[in-house]
Design an enzyme around this catalytic site. Structure first.
Site, PDB file in Angstrom:
ATOM      1  N   TYR A  29       0.841  -1.210   0.000  1.00  0.00           N
ATOM      2  CA  TYR A  29       0.000   0.000   0.000  1.00  0.00           C
ATOM      3  C   TYR A  29       0.873   1.256   0.000  1.00  0.00           C
ATOM      4  CZ  TYR A  29      -3.579  -3.362   1.421  1.00  0.00           C
ATOM      5  OH  TYR A  29      -4.434  -4.437   1.491  1.00  0.00           O
ATOM      6  N   TRP A  35      -8.780   6.130   6.140  1.00  0.00           N
ATOM      7  CA  TRP A  35      -9.024   5.786   7.560  1.00  0.00           C
ATOM      8  C   TRP A  35      -7.764   5.288   8.243  1.00  0.00           C
ATOM      9  CZ3 TRP A  35     -12.418   1.168   9.562  1.00  0.00           C
ATOM     10  CH2 TRP A  35     -12.136  -0.006   8.892  1.00  0.00           C
ATOM     11  N   GLY A 158     -13.925  -0.170   3.888  1.00  0.00           N
ATOM     12  CA  GLY A 158     -12.638  -0.580   4.447  1.00  0.00           C
ATOM     13  C   GLY A 158     -12.592  -2.080   4.716  1.00  0.00           C
ATOM     14  N   ASP A 160     -13.154  -4.810   2.583  1.00  0.00           N
ATOM     15  CA  ASP A 160     -13.335  -5.065   1.165  1.00  0.00           C
ATOM     16  C   ASP A 160     -14.131  -6.307   0.771  1.00  0.00           C
ATOM     17  OD1 ASP A 160     -11.439  -3.135   1.699  1.00  0.00           O
ATOM     18  OD2 ASP A 160      -9.977  -3.834   0.242  1.00  0.00           O
ATOM     19  N   ARG A 193      -5.957 -13.118   0.376  1.00  0.00           N
ATOM     20  CA  ARG A 193      -6.432 -11.910  -0.312  1.00  0.00           C
ATOM     21  C   ARG A 193      -7.789 -12.188  -0.967  1.00  0.00           C
ATOM     22  NH1 ARG A 193      -4.318  -7.113   0.645  1.00  0.00           N
ATOM     23  NH2 ARG A 193      -5.265  -6.527  -1.333  1.00  0.00           N
ATOM     24  N   TRP A 345     -11.048  -9.918   5.190  1.00  0.00           N
ATOM     25  CA  TRP A 345     -12.172  -9.470   6.020  1.00  0.00           C
ATOM     26  C   TRP A 345     -13.237 -10.562   6.198  1.00  0.00           C
ATOM     27  CZ3 TRP A 345     -11.926  -5.181   8.912  1.00  0.00           C
ATOM     28  CH2 TRP A 345     -10.954  -4.226   8.572  1.00  0.00           C
ATOM     29  N   GLU A 388      -0.759  -7.023   9.492  1.00  0.00           N
ATOM     30  CA  GLU A 388      -1.953  -6.343   8.976  1.00  0.00           C
ATOM     31  C   GLU A 388      -3.216  -6.885   9.658  1.00  0.00           C
ATOM     32  OE1 GLU A 388      -2.375  -6.906   4.752  1.00  0.00           O
ATOM     33  OE2 GLU A 388      -3.891  -5.320   4.542  1.00  0.00           O
TER      34      GLU A 388
HETATM   35  C1  GLC Z   1      -7.142  -2.712   2.499  1.00  0.00           C
HETATM   36  C2  GLC Z   1      -8.128  -2.711   3.653  1.00  0.00           C
HETATM   37  C3  GLC Z   1      -8.532  -1.289   3.970  1.00  0.00           C
HETATM   38  C4  GLC Z   1      -7.290  -0.473   4.263  1.00  0.00           C
HETATM   39  C5  GLC Z   1      -6.240  -0.581   3.153  1.00  0.00           C
HETATM   40  C6  GLC Z   1      -4.908   0.010   3.542  1.00  0.00           C
HETATM   41  O1  GLC Z   1      -7.708  -2.246   1.336  1.00  0.00           O
HETATM   42  O2  GLC Z   1      -9.237  -3.493   3.355  1.00  0.00           O
HETATM   43  O3  GLC Z   1      -9.401  -1.248   5.062  1.00  0.00           O
HETATM   44  O4  GLC Z   1      -7.630   0.865   4.449  1.00  0.00           O
HETATM   45  O5  GLC Z   1      -6.021  -1.932   2.859  1.00  0.00           O
HETATM   46  O6  GLC Z   1      -4.422  -0.540   4.727  1.00  0.00           O
END
Ligand code: GLC
Length: 416
Positions: A29, A35, A158, A160, A193, A345, A388
């Protein structure tokens, strides 16, 4: 030992700092996530207050004129992530995605301000931005004033690939005009994933929104996915309460009335999402009007919004979950056939959710439940590291490592 882990948390935030904003983790990321940054600002505030304000200011640089604070701010280019700015094509500077994420920001601002009262100098810029953002939620996502905001893409929640989206996502076509070039499965084992088909549907929605020219009203009208997520709604209600608190010092009488009206409407609408049989709040599919037949950890979040009506039942539900999973809080009811302890999730534990729910039990004067969640979260992180997410049946660390929001939550939880 505790000092070591806290030192490790601070080092992780420094390592993920890209010059004023913090990436969730390197490579997987590589940008600023909405968030994540709100939680991370609260983490920074524990040891570097100016840096906490900077995190918030950098996030707000991505805010749109209509008030939206996007899910991702692409401050600097990277090839490590799909879909990047060339897929979103939102035409903003800095480049951003075109959908929101759970609005934790007002809550984070209040929290940081409490630790740094001198930070009120930032509020002349931040308070109006938060107010504009909450107005965006009401206008763009609840145009009929029902008290429940709509989610148009699972990424906005958030959470997903939560099973709460299965039924509604099944109606979203898998066709895309964008070529899918996943990068995440190059970094992380595919079994942890979302699946290929999930991605096709995620991108179908992005294509559909891009085709509207990122027009909020058109997106709402045309989206084949429209749900009331109990998580987003509870987080927004909590944020409205925190905005009201900020408005006491920084807002006008008329603004306080406006925020109060929204709070009243949202609180009574959330009541309608209570599922007495499951003993938890659930999501509603706004396209069909039906409630989602699955219990997820988001269903505890109305406590975090200070709705305490069903606090006792929610504590009992949590106890039942604990009998079926060794660690709290699984993201899906561990008794459900859709529960997958390793897949993102659909089962794993997420530290940020644990913090919000523990805060909710604390608000409801249910300290034992709050303490149990915090104790388990600290124990998990201290024994396996800043992952994570975590497997609730074994406690194993999963997904990315050196994760910013896990570090932030550990720093915050050091206080209890
Ligand atoms: C994934 C999670 C999301 C989070 C992002 C960065 O997409 O599902 O909630 O904000 O990663 O950590």
């Amino acid at each position: 030992m505790t000092t070591d882990i806290l030192e490790q948390c601070r080092a992780t935030l420094y390592a993920n700092d890209r010059g004023g904003y913090t990436v969730p983790t390197a490579r997987l990321y590589p940008f600023q996530w909405n968030w994540d940054s709100a939680f991370v600002a609260m983490g920074w505030a524990r040891f570097d207050r100016p840096r906490a304000w900077q995190e918030i200011e950098m996030l707000l640089r991505g805010q749109w004129k209509d008030g939206l604070i996007p899910q991702i701010i692409f401050h600097a280019p990277s090839d490590d992530y799909f879909p990047g700015p060339n897929v979103w094509q939102t035409g903003h500077t800095p480049e951003t995605s075109g959908i929101p994420q759970p609005p934790v920001l007002a809550t984070a601002v209040r929290n940081v301000l409490q630790l740094d009262p001198k930070g009120h100098t930032h509020m002349a810029r931040i308070y109006p931005a938060l107010l504009a953002n909450h107005r965006w939620w009401a206008e763009a996502r609840d145009p009929n004033g029902t008290g429940l905001v709509a989610t148009l893409h699972p990424w906005e929640t958030g959470m997903d690939n939560s099973p709460a989206w299965d039924a509604a996502m099944a109606r979203v076509p898998t066709t895309t005009t964008t070529e899918i070039q996943r990068r995440d499965t190059g970094h992380i084992d595919a079994s942890m994933r979302p699946k290929a088909e999930d991605y096709q549907r995620f991108i179908h929605l992005v294509d559909c929104f891009r085709d509207t020219g990122w027009n909020a009203a058109e997106m709402y009208r045309r989206s084949p996915f429209r749900v009331a997520d109990i998580g987003t709604n509870a987080i927004l209600l909590r944020a409205e309460r925190d905005l009201l608190f900020l408005a006491e010092s920084f807002g006008t009488e008329a603004e306080r009335r406006e925020i109060n009206d929204r709070i009243a409407r949202m609180a009574s609408a959330q009541d309608t999402l209570w599922d007495a049989q499951k003993g938890i709040y659930v999501c509603r599919d706004l396209s069909t009007g039906t409630t989602m037949d699955v219990a997820t950890s988001a269903g505890f979040l109305p406590l975090y919004a200070n709705i305490t009506t069903h606090a006792e039942t929610l504590a009992a539900t949590l106890t039942l979950w604990l009998e079926h999973a060794r660690w709290l809080i699984p993201s899906t009811d561990p008794r459900d056939h859709r529960f997958e302890p390793k897949r993102y999730w659909r089962g794993p534990i997420w530290a940020v959710v644990n913090w919000m729910i523990s805060d909710g039990f604390e608000n409801a004067d249910m300290k034992p439940a709050a303490d149990l969640i915090r104790k388990q979260t600290r124990a998990l992180i201290d024994s396996v590291g800043l992952y994570e997410y975590f497997d609730p049946t074994t406690g194993a660390g999963l997904g990315g490592t050196n994760f910013s929001w896990t570090a932030a939550i550990r720093l915050i939880m050091a206080e209890h």
